[in-house]
Design an enzyme around this catalytic site. Structure first.
Site, PDB file in Angstrom:
ATOM      1  N   SER A 150      -1.553   2.762   5.863  1.00 53.46           N
ATOM      2  CA  SER A 150      -2.906   2.512   5.391  1.00 53.46           C
ATOM      3  C   SER A 150      -3.933   3.171   6.315  1.00 53.46           C
ATOM      4  CB  SER A 150      -3.132   1.005   5.246  1.00 53.46           C
ATOM      5  OG  SER A 150      -4.295   0.732   4.516  1.00 53.46           O
ATOM      6  N   ASP A 229      -0.053  -0.870  -5.890  1.00 46.95           N
ATOM      7  CA  ASP A 229      -0.874  -1.100  -4.696  1.00 46.95           C
ATOM      8  C   ASP A 229      -2.336  -1.178  -5.127  1.00 46.95           C
ATOM      9  OD1 ASP A 229      -2.462  -0.667  -2.395  1.00 46.95           O
ATOM     10  OD2 ASP A 229      -0.908   0.526  -1.422  1.00 46.95           O
ATOM     11  N   HIS A 264       1.234  -2.961  -1.244  1.00 44.76           N
ATOM     12  CA  HIS A 264       0.697  -2.404   0.003  1.00 44.76           C
ATOM     13  C   HIS A 264       1.252  -3.093   1.252  1.00 44.76           C
ATOM     14  CE1 HIS A 264      -2.369   0.183   1.828  1.00 44.76           C
ATOM     15  NE2 HIS A 264      -2.721  -0.816   2.622  1.00 44.76           N
TER      16      HIS A 264
END
Length: 289
Positions: A150, A229, A264
């Site tokens: 991320s 996600d 995620h």
């Protein structure tokens, strides 16, 4: 020098947590190092992992399980924290994407955030500490690669591409690739670098860095992205844009793997982390696979 805080044995190796006074960040910083099983005198290549928003140096250590494959392959892991902590900056704890646990692996230029220098911490201060401190004598700090998740995926891509002579390979899980345009990334860029200084944002935007890359040809960049996600769906990640930007450079190749049904979280990371460790092993330890 670093102070050892804890030691945990796992898969024959050891996770060791340390704390040290950071001159770049103006506070004490914690980080983890995994040393694989070893005989005396063994030197291990180093794979840095950069974590995402809201994380500390502990999330990857406790949830990803990447050290199992790293132990098998003889690769050390280094996991820094995600920002300075406890600086007393007004508003540093108000938003998940600006301030504490949201350093974005850049060097801020706005005076309010002047100690948010995670780029220099990750690329200069921490590696120098690992090189100089005898506690890390088992690390081959001249043989390194980098990956992240991320915000940390953004950090891995930008840092890796900006320092191609330092990191032999790059990979990322669900990286924030387009921070100049993504909702969370652009607000962070404005805070740290200035709303009216958007030209400076480009140096920390993975798509911009890839599109203008002119360094040596690198191994393909591995990216895994879950198609369930929410950050992908709302435009904060944009790995497909990064893939196109890399093609534009003519010197980079990207293997973007869309993973059906994955989100995620660290459930996603733990599913594919062995693939990433093996990707880096091919370049850190040729012939190890």
């Amino acid at each position: 020098m670093a102070k050892e805080l804890s030691v945990i044995k796992s898969f024959g190796g050891y996770w060791r947590r340390y704390e040290h006074a950071s001159s770049e960040l103006g506070c004490d910083m914690k980080f983890h190092v995994f040393i694989p099983p070893a005989t005396d005198g063994t030197k291990f290549p180093v794979l840095y992992f950069l974590s995402g928003l809201t994380c500390t140096d502990e999330n990857f250590v406790q949830k990803a399980g990447g050290h199992r494959r790293a132990a098998d392959l003889g690769i050390a892991l280094v996991v820094p924290d995600t920002s300075p902590r406890g600086l007393g900056v007004e508003g540093e704890d108000d938003k998940m994407h600006i301030g504490t646990a949201a350093g974005f692996y850049l060097d801020a230029t706005q005076s309010k955030w002047s100690k948010y220098r995670m780029y220099s911490y990750v690329t200069k201060e921490l590696p120098q500490l690992l090189k100089d401190d005898k506690a890390f004598a088992a690390l081959d700090t001249t043989n390194t690669s980098i990956f992240g998740h991320s915000m940390g995926g953004h950090g891995a891509l930008t840092i890796g591409l900006m320092n191609p002579d330092t990191y032999k390979s790059i990979s990322a899980f669900a990286p924030m690739c387009d921070c100049s345009a993504g909702p969370l990334g652009s607000e962070a860029m404005a805070a740290y670098l200035g709303e009216d200084n958007k030209e400076s944002w480009k140096q920390y935007d993975a798509c911009e860095v890839a599109a203008t890359y002119s360094g040596p040809k690198l191994p393909h960049i591995l990216i895994d992205q879950g198609d369930d996600d929410d950050f992908w769906k709302n435009g904060n990640l944009n790995g497909d844009k990064f893939e196109k930007a890399a093609q534009q450079s003519g010197k980079l190749s990207v293997k973007l793997r869309m993973q059906s049904g994955y989100g995620h979280s660290y459930f996603f990371i733990s599913t594919f982390v062995a693939d990433h460790i093996e990707h880096h092993a091919k370049h850190l330890k040729p012939g190890s696979l």
